[in-house]
Design a protein around this motif. Sequence first.
Motif, PDB file in Angstrom:
ATOM      1  N   TYR A 177     -39.342  43.222 -50.327  1.00 27.28           N
ATOM      2  CA  TYR A 177     -40.133  44.212 -49.590  1.00 27.28           C
ATOM      3  C   TYR A 177     -39.337  44.981 -48.523  1.00 27.28           C
ATOM      4  N   TYR A 178     -38.168  44.493 -48.151  1.00 29.33           N
ATOM      5  CA  TYR A 178     -37.413  45.164 -47.085  1.00 29.33           C
ATOM      6  C   TYR A 178     -36.503  46.289 -47.600  1.00 29.33           C
ATOM      7  N   VAL A 179     -36.325  46.415 -48.924  1.00 29.12           N
ATOM      8  CA  VAL A 179     -35.446  47.494 -49.405  1.00 29.12           C
ATOM      9  C   VAL A 179     -36.224  48.811 -49.417  1.00 29.12           C
ATOM     10  N   GLY A 224     -31.739  43.188 -52.900  1.00 33.00           N
ATOM     11  CA  GLY A 224     -32.019  42.400 -51.706  1.00 33.00           C
ATOM     12  C   GLY A 224     -30.689  41.961 -51.141  1.00 33.00           C
ATOM     13  N   VAL A 225     -30.685  40.818 -50.448  1.00 30.06           N
ATOM     14  CA  VAL A 225     -29.416  40.324 -49.895  1.00 30.06           C
ATOM     15  C   VAL A 225     -28.878  39.171 -50.740  1.00 30.06           C
ATOM     16  N   VAL A 226     -27.579  38.864 -50.515  1.00 32.24           N
ATOM     17  CA  VAL A 226     -26.855  37.965 -51.425  1.00 32.24           C
ATOM     18  C   VAL A 226     -27.548  36.615 -51.654  1.00 32.24           C
ATOM     19  N   ASP A 253     -25.491  41.395 -47.230  1.00 27.46           N
ATOM     20  CA  ASP A 253     -25.495  39.961 -46.925  1.00 27.46           C
ATOM     21  C   ASP A 253     -26.329  39.716 -45.669  1.00 27.46           C
ATOM     22  N   CYS A 254     -27.068  38.636 -45.652  1.00 25.29           N
ATOM     23  CA  CYS A 254     -27.884  38.296 -44.482  1.00 25.29           C
ATOM     24  C   CYS A 254     -27.029  37.481 -43.507  1.00 25.29           C
ATOM     25  N   PRO A 255     -26.782  37.986 -42.304  1.00 26.18           N
ATOM     26  CA  PRO A 255     -25.917  37.236 -41.371  1.00 26.18           C
ATOM     27  C   PRO A 255     -26.444  35.830 -41.080  1.00 26.18           C
ATOM     28  N   MET A 256     -27.765  35.692 -41.003  1.00 26.46           N
ATOM     29  CA  MET A 256     -28.316  34.374 -40.690  1.00 26.46           C
ATOM     30  C   MET A 256     -27.946  33.322 -41.753  1.00 26.46           C
ATOM     31  N   ALA A 257     -27.745  33.758 -42.990  1.00 23.63           N
ATOM     32  CA  ALA A 257     -27.434  32.819 -44.074  1.00 23.63           C
ATOM     33  C   ALA A 257     -26.181  31.987 -43.775  1.00 23.63           C
ATOM     34  N   VAL A 307     -34.329  29.181 -47.030  1.00 19.25           N
ATOM     35  CA  VAL A 307     -33.666  29.761 -48.210  1.00 19.25           C
ATOM     36  C   VAL A 307     -32.669  30.874 -47.811  1.00 19.25           C
ATOM     37  N   ASN A 308     -32.843  31.416 -46.599  1.00 22.94           N
ATOM     38  CA  ASN A 308     -31.867  32.384 -46.066  1.00 22.94           C
ATOM     39  C   ASN A 308     -30.611  31.620 -45.646  1.00 22.94           C
ATOM     40  N   SER A 309     -29.847  31.164 -46.637  1.00 19.86           N
ATOM     41  CA  SER A 309     -28.662  30.348 -46.378  1.00 19.86           C
ATOM     42  C   SER A 309     -27.707  30.491 -47.556  1.00 19.86           C
ATOM     43  N   PHE A 317     -30.303  32.704 -36.143  1.00 18.27           N
ATOM     44  CA  PHE A 317     -31.367  33.682 -35.874  1.00 18.27           C
ATOM     45  C   PHE A 317     -31.214  34.906 -36.775  1.00 18.27           C
ATOM     46  N   CYS A 318     -32.312  35.632 -36.895  1.00 19.94           N
ATOM     47  CA  CYS A 318     -32.285  36.933 -37.577  1.00 19.94           C
ATOM     48  C   CYS A 318     -32.204  37.989 -36.483  1.00 19.94           C
ATOM     49  N   HIS A 319     -31.146  38.763 -36.500  1.00 20.48           N
ATOM     50  CA  HIS A 319     -30.962  39.746 -35.413  1.00 20.48           C
ATOM     51  C   HIS A 319     -32.046  40.817 -35.440  1.00 20.48           C
ATOM     52  N   VAL A 320     -32.628  41.059 -36.610  1.00 22.96           N
ATOM     53  CA  VAL A 320     -33.670  42.089 -36.712  1.00 22.96           C
ATOM     54  C   VAL A 320     -34.943  41.604 -36.004  1.00 22.96           C
ATOM     55  N   HIS A 321     -35.393  40.422 -36.370  1.00 20.98           N
ATOM     56  CA  HIS A 321     -36.630  39.897 -35.774  1.00 20.98           C
ATOM     57  C   HIS A 321     -36.435  39.514 -34.305  1.00 20.98           C
ATOM     58  N   LYS A 322     -35.227  39.044 -33.977  1.00 26.14           N
ATOM     59  CA  LYS A 322     -34.965  38.648 -32.590  1.00 26.14           C
ATOM     60  C   LYS A 322     -35.000  39.867 -31.654  1.00 26.14           C
ATOM     61  N   PRO A 352     -42.539  34.821 -38.954  1.00 31.40           N
ATOM     62  CA  PRO A 352     -42.158  33.681 -38.091  1.00 31.40           C
ATOM     63  C   PRO A 352     -40.694  33.657 -37.659  1.00 31.40           C
ATOM     64  N   GLU A 353     -39.884  34.595 -38.123  1.00 31.65           N
ATOM     65  CA  GLU A 353     -38.511  34.695 -37.593  1.00 31.65           C
ATOM     66  C   GLU A 353     -38.496  35.357 -36.215  1.00 31.65           C
ATOM     67  N   CYS A 354     -39.660  35.871 -35.782  1.00 30.30           N
ATOM     68  CA  CYS A 354     -39.739  36.479 -34.446  1.00 30.30           C
ATOM     69  C   CYS A 354     -39.686  35.380 -33.383  1.00 30.30           C
ATOM     70  N   PHE A 364     -35.158  47.188 -38.359  1.00 26.92           N
ATOM     71  CA  PHE A 364     -34.374  47.770 -39.424  1.00 26.92           C
ATOM     72  C   PHE A 364     -33.255  46.798 -39.793  1.00 26.92           C
ATOM     73  N   CYS A 365     -33.297  46.275 -41.022  1.00 31.52           N
ATOM     74  CA  CYS A 365     -32.238  45.356 -41.457  1.00 31.52           C
ATOM     75  C   CYS A 365     -31.142  46.179 -42.141  1.00 31.52           C
ATOM     76  N   PRO A 366     -29.991  46.317 -41.498  1.00 40.08           N
ATOM     77  CA  PRO A 366     -28.949  47.194 -42.058  1.00 40.08           C
ATOM     78  C   PRO A 366     -28.457  46.722 -43.419  1.00 40.08           C
ATOM     79  N   ASN A 367     -28.547  45.426 -43.676  1.00 41.60           N
ATOM     80  CA  ASN A 367     -28.086  44.927 -44.975  1.00 41.60           C
ATOM     81  C   ASN A 367     -29.072  45.229 -46.090  1.00 41.60           C
ATOM     82  N   MET A 368     -30.354  45.006 -45.818  1.00 41.69           N
ATOM     83  CA  MET A 368     -31.360  45.347 -46.836  1.00 41.69           C
ATOM     84  C   MET A 368     -31.310  46.855 -47.124  1.00 41.69           C
ATOM     85  N   LYS A 369     -31.019  47.629 -46.090  1.00 40.25           N
ATOM     86  CA  LYS A 369     -31.044  49.081 -46.263  1.00 40.25           C
ATOM     87  C   LYS A 369     -29.796  49.636 -46.962  1.00 40.25           C
TER      88      LYS A 369
HETATM   89 FE1  SF4 Z   1     -31.435  38.407 -42.877  1.00 37.01          FE
HETATM   90 FE2  SF4 Z   1     -33.023  39.233 -40.943  1.00 37.01          FE
HETATM   91 FE3  SF4 Z   1     -32.197  40.981 -42.749  1.00 37.01          FE
HETATM   92 FE4  SF4 Z   1     -33.984  39.068 -43.382  1.00 37.01          FE
HETATM   93  S1  SF4 Z   1     -34.260  40.790 -41.981  1.00 37.01           S
HETATM   94  S2  SF4 Z   1     -32.196  39.661 -44.576  1.00 37.01           S
HETATM   95  S3  SF4 Z   1     -33.239  37.370 -42.125  1.00 37.01           S
HETATM   96  S4  SF4 Z   1     -30.904  39.867 -41.282  1.00 37.01           S
END
Ligand code: SF4
Length: 305
Positions: free
Chosen positions: A25-27, A60-62, A85-89, A113-115, A171-176, A199-201, A259-264
């Motif tokens: 859903y984030y793309v 999506g992300v890797v 790639d999702c940095p939190m992973a 699963v974000n790992s 942490f997720c930098h987007v939600h944080k 819930p990542e907020c 805005f998730c730069p990786n999803m985008k």
């Molecule tokens: Fe990772 Fe956050 Fe982007 Fe989700 S929104 S893919 S947790 S950086």
Amino acid sequence: MIDKNIRNEIIQLKKEKNVAILAHYYVDGEVQEIADYVGDSYYLAKRAMMIAQENILFCGVVFMGESAKILNPQKKVYMADDSADCPMAHMADIEKIQEVRRKYNDVAVVCYVNSTTEIKAESDVCVTSSNALKIVRALPNKFIYFIPDYNLAHYISKQVPEKKFIFNDGFCHVHKSIHSTDIRAAKQIHPDALVLAHPECTEEVLELADFIGSTSQIIDFVEQSNCSAFIICTEIGIFYDLMQRNTDKRFYSVGHRQFCPNMKKVRIENVLNKLKNLQGDIEITEDLRMAAVKPLDRMLEMTGK
Ligand code: SF4
Ligand code: 13P
């Protein structure tokens, strides 16, 4: 709206090359529009196991593509953008997992699963934001080492007081970056709107939420709600689906940071280019895959597949 020629070319190439497109859903909305299946990370992992085509193109992300590959070693899984790639992973440490295992006898390593695949391979069970509570509650262990996300772990820990949580600082930098002040400001402008949060907020944001859930759960909540306005505290890509399904409802963001730069990175052009040149599928050694599939299988078993 996707350019008509691009759409036709993608449809043609998908058929020719026997590819199913899975998207989160984030793309971008355009990518969601052309995808065969769109969902949250739990749905996409399950869906990948039911694909008839021999190739999966993951938008999506890797870690999402890797989960699909771990569960379906016989398929070729391609990322629409390999660098998404999702940095939190990466925010968990294998040595720390081993240290926690030495220190606590009765511990379950619960891996969001974000790992990475390597981190999954060291874990006892995987969870997503939609099933973490159910799974943690059902685990027989007293201690829970929840990796990598601190905010999700903290949110779950408050609902399972009988377990002792050991936290990790991922942490997720987007939600944080969504702040309670952003929500209060949005609430002042739209006092009747319900606040829906992932819930990542952070805790201060979750305290202001009327509903907390995964991306799919937020979408389901909106569809079932009698309310007509919502303040959305998760990545902006979810607005595409929310607005498609609920033309009579209004959705408000909480600022420029959703805005998730990786999803985008995943754009319709990447999808087309990857389909034209279907190369570089995800490779995971069989030993690593066998270790990583165990916590994913356990998640699927505990959630009734
Ligand atoms: Fe990772 Fe956050 Fe982007 Fe989700 S929104 S893919 S947790 S950086
Ligand atoms: P969902 O599990 O809700 O799809 O979330 C995935 C994600 O990356 C959240 O940032």
